[in-house]
Design a protein around this motif. Structure first.
Motif, PDB file in Angstrom:
ATOM      1  N   ALA A 197       0.848  -1.195   0.000  1.00 42.16           N
ATOM      2  CA  ALA A 197       0.000   0.000   0.000  1.00 42.16           C
ATOM      3  C   ALA A 197       0.881   1.242   0.000  1.00 42.16           C
ATOM      4  O   ALA A 197       2.074   1.181   0.317  1.00 42.16           O
ATOM      5  N   ILE A 198       0.282   2.365  -0.349  1.00 38.97           N
ATOM      6  CA  ILE A 198       0.971   3.650  -0.277  1.00 38.97           C
ATOM      7  C   ILE A 198       0.331   4.474   0.841  1.00 38.97           C
ATOM      8  O   ILE A 198      -0.901   4.583   0.913  1.00 38.97           O
ATOM      9  N   ALA A 199       1.155   4.992   1.730  1.00 34.77           N
ATOM     10  CA  ALA A 199       0.676   5.652   2.942  1.00 34.77           C
ATOM     11  C   ALA A 199       0.362   7.127   2.693  1.00 34.77           C
ATOM     12  O   ALA A 199       0.948   8.026   3.291  1.00 34.77           O
ATOM     13  N   GLY A 200      -0.568   7.377   1.789  1.00 34.47           N
ATOM     14  CA  GLY A 200      -0.959   8.737   1.460  1.00 34.47           C
ATOM     15  C   GLY A 200      -2.430   8.802   1.105  1.00 34.47           C
ATOM     16  O   GLY A 200      -3.108   7.777   1.012  1.00 34.47           O
ATOM     17  N   PRO A 201      -2.947   9.996   0.856  1.00 35.11           N
ATOM     18  CA  PRO A 201      -4.376  10.158   0.581  1.00 35.11           C
ATOM     19  C   PRO A 201      -4.794   9.776  -0.832  1.00 35.11           C
ATOM     20  O   PRO A 201      -5.979   9.640  -1.108  1.00 35.11           O
ATOM     21  N   ARG A 202      -3.827   9.625  -1.743  1.00 38.44           N
ATOM     22  CA  ARG A 202      -4.172   9.290  -3.115  1.00 38.44           C
ATOM     23  C   ARG A 202      -3.129   8.345  -3.707  1.00 38.44           C
ATOM     24  O   ARG A 202      -2.006   8.262  -3.225  1.00 38.44           O
ATOM     25  N   ARG A 203      -3.525   7.659  -4.753  1.00 35.54           N
ATOM     26  CA  ARG A 203      -2.618   6.738  -5.424  1.00 35.54           C
ATOM     27  C   ARG A 203      -1.524   7.499  -6.155  1.00 35.54           C
ATOM     28  O   ARG A 203      -1.686   8.680  -6.468  1.00 35.54           O
ATOM     29  N   ASN A 204      -0.438   6.796  -6.429  1.00 39.12           N
ATOM     30  CA  ASN A 204       0.691   7.405  -7.110  1.00 39.12           C
ATOM     31  C   ASN A 204       0.660   7.023  -8.580  1.00 39.12           C
ATOM     32  O   ASN A 204       0.443   5.858  -8.920  1.00 39.12           O
ATOM     33  N   ALA A 205       0.911   8.013  -9.449  1.00 37.90           N
ATOM     34  CA  ALA A 205       0.863   7.767 -10.891  1.00 37.90           C
ATOM     35  C   ALA A 205       1.890   6.735 -11.337  1.00 37.90           C
ATOM     36  O   ALA A 205       1.690   6.039 -12.340  1.00 37.90           O
ATOM     37  N   ALA A 206       3.000   6.624 -10.598  1.00 36.24           N
ATOM     38  CA  ALA A 206       4.025   5.650 -10.970  1.00 36.24           C
ATOM     39  C   ALA A 206       3.602   4.218 -10.657  1.00 36.24           C
ATOM     40  O   ALA A 206       4.099   3.270 -11.265  1.00 36.24           O
ATOM     41  N   LEU A 207       2.680   4.046  -9.685  1.00 33.29           N
ATOM     42  CA  LEU A 207       2.155   2.723  -9.319  1.00 33.29           C
ATOM     43  C   LEU A 207       0.634   2.843  -9.194  1.00 33.29           C
ATOM     44  O   LEU A 207       0.076   2.743  -8.093  1.00 33.29           O
ATOM     45  N   PRO A 208      -0.062   3.055 -10.293  1.00 30.76           N
ATOM     46  CA  PRO A 208      -1.496   3.356 -10.233  1.00 30.76           C
ATOM     47  C   PRO A 208      -2.353   2.233  -9.664  1.00 30.76           C
ATOM     48  O   PRO A 208      -3.470   2.499  -9.183  1.00 30.76           O
ATOM     49  N   ASN A 209      -1.879   0.997  -9.670  1.00 32.28           N
ATOM     50  CA  ASN A 209      -2.672  -0.124  -9.164  1.00 32.28           C
ATOM     51  C   ASN A 209      -2.452  -0.387  -7.678  1.00 32.28           C
ATOM     52  O   ASN A 209      -3.101  -1.269  -7.100  1.00 32.28           O
ATOM     53  N   LEU A 210      -1.541   0.360  -7.074  1.00 31.87           N
ATOM     54  CA  LEU A 210      -1.259   0.156  -5.654  1.00 31.87           C
ATOM     55  C   LEU A 210      -2.262   0.935  -4.813  1.00 31.87           C
ATOM     56  O   LEU A 210      -2.356   2.162  -4.937  1.00 31.87           O
ATOM     57  N   PRO A 211      -3.016   0.272  -3.941  1.00 29.81           N
ATOM     58  CA  PRO A 211      -4.024   0.982  -3.140  1.00 29.81           C
ATOM     59  C   PRO A 211      -3.401   1.862  -2.063  1.00 29.81           C
ATOM     60  O   PRO A 211      -2.257   1.633  -1.637  1.00 29.81           O
ATOM     61  N   THR A 212      -4.149   2.843  -1.629  1.00 26.82           N
ATOM     62  CA  THR A 212      -3.720   3.663  -0.504  1.00 26.82           C
ATOM     63  C   THR A 212      -4.000   2.896   0.784  1.00 26.82           C
ATOM     64  O   THR A 212      -4.761   1.923   0.808  1.00 26.82           O
ATOM     65  N   THR A 213      -3.396   3.355   1.872  1.00 23.58           N
ATOM     66  CA  THR A 213      -3.654   2.719   3.162  1.00 23.58           C
ATOM     67  C   THR A 213      -5.117   2.893   3.551  1.00 23.58           C
ATOM     68  O   THR A 213      -5.688   2.015   4.212  1.00 23.58           O
ATOM     69  N   GLY A 214      -5.728   4.000   3.149  1.00 27.17           N
ATOM     70  CA  GLY A 214      -7.142   4.197   3.427  1.00 27.17           C
ATOM     71  C   GLY A 214      -7.996   3.173   2.699  1.00 27.17           C
ATOM     72  O   GLY A 214      -8.925   2.590   3.272  1.00 27.17           O
ATOM     73  N   GLU A 215      -7.680   2.947   1.428  1.00 26.78           N
ATOM     74  CA  GLU A 215      -8.409   1.952   0.645  1.00 26.78           C
ATOM     75  C   GLU A 215      -8.198   0.547   1.211  1.00 26.78           C
ATOM     76  O   GLU A 215      -9.063  -0.328   1.082  1.00 26.78           O
ATOM     77  N   ALA A 216      -7.042   0.340   1.854  1.00 26.59           N
ATOM     78  CA  ALA A 216      -6.734  -0.970   2.431  1.00 26.59           C
ATOM     79  C   ALA A 216      -7.374  -1.159   3.800  1.00 26.59           C
ATOM     80  O   ALA A 216      -7.252  -2.231   4.403  1.00 26.59           O
ATOM     81  N   GLY A 217      -8.063  -0.124   4.283  1.00 28.84           N
ATOM     82  CA  GLY A 217      -8.761  -0.245   5.558  1.00 28.84           C
ATOM     83  C   GLY A 217      -8.051   0.367   6.742  1.00 28.84           C
ATOM     84  O   GLY A 217      -8.514   0.240   7.884  1.00 28.84           O
ATOM     85  N   PHE A 218      -6.922   1.083   6.505  1.00 27.57           N
ATOM     86  CA  PHE A 218      -6.164   1.676   7.603  1.00 27.57           C
ATOM     87  C   PHE A 218      -5.837   3.146   7.298  1.00 27.57           C
ATOM     88  O   PHE A 218      -4.681   3.510   7.070  1.00 27.57           O
ATOM     89  N   PRO A 219      -6.857   4.008   7.292  1.00 23.32           N
ATOM     90  CA  PRO A 219      -6.639   5.417   6.928  1.00 23.32           C
ATOM     91  C   PRO A 219      -5.743   6.183   7.892  1.00 23.32           C
ATOM     92  O   PRO A 219      -5.234   7.245   7.534  1.00 23.32           O
TER      93      PRO A 219
END
Length: 325
Positions: free
Chosen positions: A223-245
């Protein structure tokens, strides 16, 4: 007004024939130094070298890189803090080496409030949480289950005690309700080497030095620990999307001069930095490494950001219980 003496007239006549540099040398008139408070190979090193090359072109003088890793960035920061305040020595500072370090270390060899003259922001990037492929987890929820049942405990790396990665790892422990063991390194490069080798199971860091390993499959991004996904890894979910905002950790990078450096020189460095970040090639390389380029409006505006960032991280560090004697 009394008439000028013959000696004064002669001095004025001689002065008029002298080139301007005889009165005041333009800044800079010799090479500058950029201290990167981490070893080569990490995001700080990548960002610092990209920016210093662009600034050297615009300043008309080379910028010499000096890597001084150790103590979560405090050793390199001390070099700059104790340098002559003339604008010729800069620090590639950031959320870890400055903000987090001053919050977790009870004693520093400099006063963070006066040791540095803020120049300007370069950019920031949310941290990516990765694991070694041997860890049977593809999501944060699965990592939580694995960590709770691990015996011995999983370990997580950081670029150093007091770094953003240290605080972020402690935050993950707290939010997931697990007890992973912290293993500090002297920079991102050495830590990443041990993650790839399988000696470390979990690592949280900016994307740039990990991207090639993620793409090669030698580490697995969760996951990426930020509010939005990163363009370099667009398929990687955010921590919020993973259930840990509540897991939010971004690393920012910026330039500082030694505290007390002349404001006009700081402004000159700021202008060179702003022009460098406006260069499409430089900007593209920074963004390609997962960084959001965020130039400051002015040195004063950046100084306000630094103060606000410390206020944001203080309760996080306190809740996570991160401290260094």
């Amino acid at each position: 007004m009394p008439p000028l003496t013959r000696r004064a007239l002669l001095a004025l006549a001689v002065a008029a024939t002298l080139p301007a540099p005889a009165f005041a040398q333009a800044f800079p008139d010799r090479p500058l130094r950029l201290v990167i408070p981490w070893p080569p190979g990490g995001t700080n090193d990548i960002v610092g070298r990209l920016v210093s090359d662009g600034m050297a072109h615009r300043l008309g003088q080379p910028v010499v890189i000096e890597n001084r890793g150790g103590a979560g960035g405090a050793l390199g920061a001390e070099v700059v803090a104790k340098s002559t305040p003339d604008g010729y020595t800069m620090l590639l500072g950031g959320s870890g080496s400055l903000t987090i370090n001053q919050l977790v270390r009870k004693r520093l060899p400099y006063d963070p409030a006066t040791a540095f003259a803020p120049i300007g922001m370069i950019g920031s990037g949310a941290n990516v949480i990765v694991v070694h492929p041997s860890v049977p987890a593809t999501t944060l929820r699965e990592l939580q289950a694995v960590a709770r049942n691990a015996n011995p405990p999983l370990n997580y790396a950081s670029p150093g005690v007091g770094s953003t990665g240290h605080a972020a790892g402690a935050m993950i422990n707290q939010v997931l309700g697990v007890e992973m063991q912290h293993v500090p390194y002297r920079g991102t490069g050495p830590a990443m080497n041990d993650v790839v080798a399988g000696r470390i199971q979990v690592f949280t860091n900016a994307l740039a030095p990990m991207q090639s390993q993620i793409e090669a499959g030698t580490v697995r991004a969760l996951a990426i620990a930020g509010p939005r996904r990163n363009a370099a890894l667009p398929n990687l979910p955010t921590t919020g999307e993973a259930g840990f905002p509540d897991i939010q950790a971004a690393t920012w990078y910026a330039l500082f001069a030694t505290g007390g450096s002349p404001p006009d020189r700081v402004q000159r460095l700021f202008t060179a930095l702003a022009e460098t970040l406006a260069d499409p090639e430089v900007r593209g390389k920074l963004e390609g490494g997962g960084l959001d380029v965020e130039p400051s409006e002015s040195p004063a505006a950046f100084a306000r950001f630094v103060a606000e960032d410390a206020a944001r991280w203080e309760p996080v560090v306190r809740r996570a219980g991160v401290s260094v004697e």
